[in-house]
Enzyme design. Structure first.
Site, PDB file in Angstrom:
ATOM      1  N   GLY A 235      19.541 -37.709   5.303  1.00  0.00           N
ATOM      2  CA  GLY A 235      19.507 -37.191   3.948  1.00  0.00           C
ATOM      3  C   GLY A 235      18.453 -36.123   3.774  1.00  0.00           C
ATOM      4  N   GLY A 237      16.593 -33.429   0.696  1.00  0.00           N
ATOM      5  CA  GLY A 237      16.376 -33.156  -0.705  1.00  0.00           C
ATOM      6  C   GLY A 237      15.306 -32.103  -0.846  1.00  0.00           C
ATOM      7  N   GLY A 238      15.165 -31.576  -2.034  1.00  0.00           N
ATOM      8  CA  GLY A 238      14.170 -30.549  -2.264  1.00  0.00           C
ATOM      9  C   GLY A 238      12.757 -31.041  -2.063  1.00  0.00           C
ATOM     10  N   GLY A 240      11.996 -34.128  -0.176  1.00  0.00           N
ATOM     11  CA  GLY A 240      11.839 -35.159   0.847  1.00  0.00           C
ATOM     12  C   GLY A 240      13.013 -35.243   1.800  1.00  0.00           C
ATOM     13  N   VAL A 242      15.145 -38.202   4.395  1.00  0.00           N
ATOM     14  CA  VAL A 242      15.366 -39.606   4.743  1.00  0.00           C
ATOM     15  C   VAL A 242      15.880 -39.670   6.179  1.00  0.00           C
ATOM     16  CG1 VAL A 242      16.634 -41.714   4.214  1.00  0.00           C
ATOM     17  CG2 VAL A 242      15.855 -40.247   2.369  1.00  0.00           C
ATOM     18  N   LYS A 256      12.004 -43.052   4.069  1.00  0.00           N
ATOM     19  CA  LYS A 256      11.941 -41.960   3.102  1.00  0.00           C
ATOM     20  C   LYS A 256      10.594 -41.267   3.236  1.00  0.00           C
ATOM     21  CE  LYS A 256      12.054 -41.174  -1.928  1.00  0.00           C
ATOM     22  NZ  LYS A 256      12.213 -41.823  -3.228  1.00  0.00           N
ATOM     23  N   ASP A 351      16.268 -43.384 -13.178  1.00  0.00           N
ATOM     24  CA  ASP A 351      17.184 -42.437 -12.534  1.00  0.00           C
ATOM     25  C   ASP A 351      18.466 -43.152 -12.116  1.00  0.00           C
ATOM     26  OD1 ASP A 351      18.055 -40.005 -11.665  1.00  0.00           O
ATOM     27  OD2 ASP A 351      16.954 -40.042  -9.778  1.00  0.00           O
TER      28      ASP A 351
END
Length: 559
Positions: A235, A237-238, A240, A242, A256, A351
């Site tokens: 994974g 993300g902006g 982080g 995973v 993570k 979230d």
């Protein structure tokens, strides 16, 4: 030796001749010759000499046959004298034929000379000489290094050995310095990330030393992820990444690793992390532990293999039945209800969305990603925070006021329910302005008596009129603009469980349009998302994958 020449037969003049050793044969009569094999029983001896002159007499006559480089020896065995020839030492060849014996080059054959390996062999007529090479002394048969040469060799060996030792020492010292720097750096990170505080709080709760199983070292996580290899990334993300990892005990985990760290909120992060590590609910992804030794804390979760609810809803030809959807929704609601009311300190997820609901090997729902979560003190009903969440699921009241409470999760969960019923994404810029925001579109469709038109065909086919009406009403109540008008997550979970028990009459048998009027609302919703479609002043999360095909929202705030 004797030579016998006899007339064998009286009628034949042929003679019989043989050579034999004189002392081994005694002639008796002619009958000895009747046996044709007797000569084979007599040892033969050939001994000869040249002429009857000695080596002193022969050179003055034509009878001398010895060639150059030969030796002459007198024949002492015979009665008549004579002489014989042989090659001198160091020569070889036939001593009787021209040009006689020739010189042997002993230097070409190591077996013919005994020169030392550090000597040079030089051939001479009939012999050879040995002389030691430069920087060596001796008779050529044995050569030893000169004293100065030995010193040079010893000095060279000493310098070489010393240089190697010096190089090894420098490398060892450099490694030790780097290792100590790394240890100090990890200790610094561990302290500034709240590792000591975490240990103290765990000890104060348990009354014993902190459980080391909840603390991972950087070496453990590097080994688990093959030094954070790209092939292990599940994974992005902006803020982080995973990684999929395998611990020494063969447990598969999701690690993570965030890119940012808010040093001013370490204590709050530790408090929340401490609570989350103690959360034990079958529908909540378990946080196994953390690593404080890296620049930013790394969280280790149990690995959930079957992706996200978002993927299963929106993939082509989704296989989710209405029963599956209701079961997953009830399990997710149960997890949120536990966080809000059963945990030692209430936890607001902040979230909630379909990408944060994961499905395990048995497709059981698991609430995930508490990176944006907040604890609510028992004496408070809401907390003030920076606005944070995922566009399309964000509570409009929280968006406008910054006041966060458990009803914010209820609103977000209502969007997830609408997503399950319609199969539509919460925000889609490719849809018309009216349909762009799912929450608004869902409520407008209820008001205008056309909700059944936006429901997914499979849901319409499998659900009963009463069941779908009740679910739609529950979605409507979750999406109320005012948070106090929304139900609690406990009420939502209980109602979803009861809705799963509705009679399974196909919707297609309910043809009457009048029967669907009860699905409608009298109150027109306010399009509170019109202003949030563009840039928002709040924090909006990115998304990253939490599995081979799993997306997982990652908020800008690590906590």
């Amino acid at each position: 030796m004797f030579l016998c020449l006899l007339q064998v037969w009286s009628y034949n003049n042929c003679s019989y001749a043989f050579v034999g050793e004189q002392d081994r044969f005694n002639f008796r009569s002619l009958s000895d010759f009747l046996d044709p094999n007797f000569v084979y029983r007599v040892p033969k001896v050939l001994d000869f000499a040249i002429g009857n002159q000695s080596c002193v007499e022969a050179p003055n006559s034509n009878a001398y046959l010895c060639q150059p480089n030969t030796l002459c020896s007198n024949n002492t065995d015979g009665v008549s004298g004579g002489h014989c020839c042989s090659c001198e030492f160091g020569y070889e060849g036939n001593p009787y034929l021209h040009p006689g014996c020739i010189d042997i080059d002993e230097c070409k054959n190591d077996n013919l000379n005994d020169c030392d390996e550090n000597a040079t062999c030089k051939n001479t007529p009939g012999n050879f000489t040995c002389s030691c090479n430069e920087h060596y002394v001796g008779d050529g048969r044995g050569c030893t290094p000169q004293a100065s040469q030995i010193s040079v060799i010893k000095l060279s060996l000493g310098l070489s050995f010393g240089f190697v030792l010096l190089l090894i020492g420098i490398i060892w010292i450099y490694s030790c310095i780097n290792r100590r720097k790394l240890i100090r750096l990890r200790e610094q990170f561990f302290q500034q990330n709240g590792g000591l505080l975490m240990k103290q709080k765990i000890s104060s709760i348990d009354g014993t030393s902190a459980d080391s199983s909840k603390f991972f070292t950087t070496e453990q996580l590097k080994k688990a992820t093959n030094n954070y290899a790209e092939s292990q990334i599940i994974g992005h993300g902006g803020y982080g990444v995973v990684y999929k990892g395998i611990l020494p005990d063969q447990r598969v985990v999701a690690i993570k690793k965030s890119k940012v760290m808010d040093a001013n909120q370490v204590e709050q992060f530790i408090n929340e992390l401490l609570i989350v590590t103690q959360v034990n609910h079958r529908n909540v992804v378990k946080l196994l532990g953390c690593c404080f030794e890296s620049e930013v804390p790394e969280l280790v979760y149990e690995y959930i293999p079957n992706g996200t609810l978002f993927q299963h809803i929106h993939k082509p030809l989704s296989r989710l039945t209405l029963e599956h959807r209701l079961r997953i929704a009830a399990e997710a609601a149960s997890a949120l209800s536990y966080l809000h009311s059963a945990a030692s300190i209430p936890i607001i997820h902040r979230d909630v969305n379909s990408t944060n609901i994961l499905l395990d090997t048995n497709y059981v729902a698991k609430m995930a990603d508490f990176g944006a979560s907040r604890l609510v003190p028992l004496d408070q009903t809401q907390v003030t925070t920076l606005v944070q969440g995922t566009l399309g699921y964000l509570d409009p009241e929280y968006f406008q006021t910054g006041q966060l409470n458990e009803k914010s999760d209820v609103y977000s969960f209502g969007v997830v329910l609408a997503e399950l019923l319609t199969g539509k994404k919460p925000i889609c810029l490719e849809r018309s302005q009216e349909e762009r925001n799912l929450a608004t579109y869902f409520l407008v469709s209820m008001k205008e008596n056309r909700l059944y038109q936006i429901l997914e065909p499979r849901v319409v086919k499998e659900g009963t009129l009463e069941q779908l009406q009740a679910i739609a009403e529950l979605v409507k109540r979750c999406l109320y603009v005012k948070s106090e008008e929304r139900p609690t997550m406990k009420e939502v979970a209980m109602e979803l469980e009861s809705l799963r028990k509705y009679r399974k009459d196909p919707w297609v048998n309910q043809q009457s349009h009048e029967e669907s009027v009860s699905l409608l609302s009298d109150e027109a919703p306010t399009d509170i998302y019109a202003l949030s479609i563009g840039p928002s002043t709040g924090d909006v999360s990115g998304q990253y994958s939490f599995g081979s095909s799993t997306t997982f929202p990652l908020s800008k705030s690590f906590y």
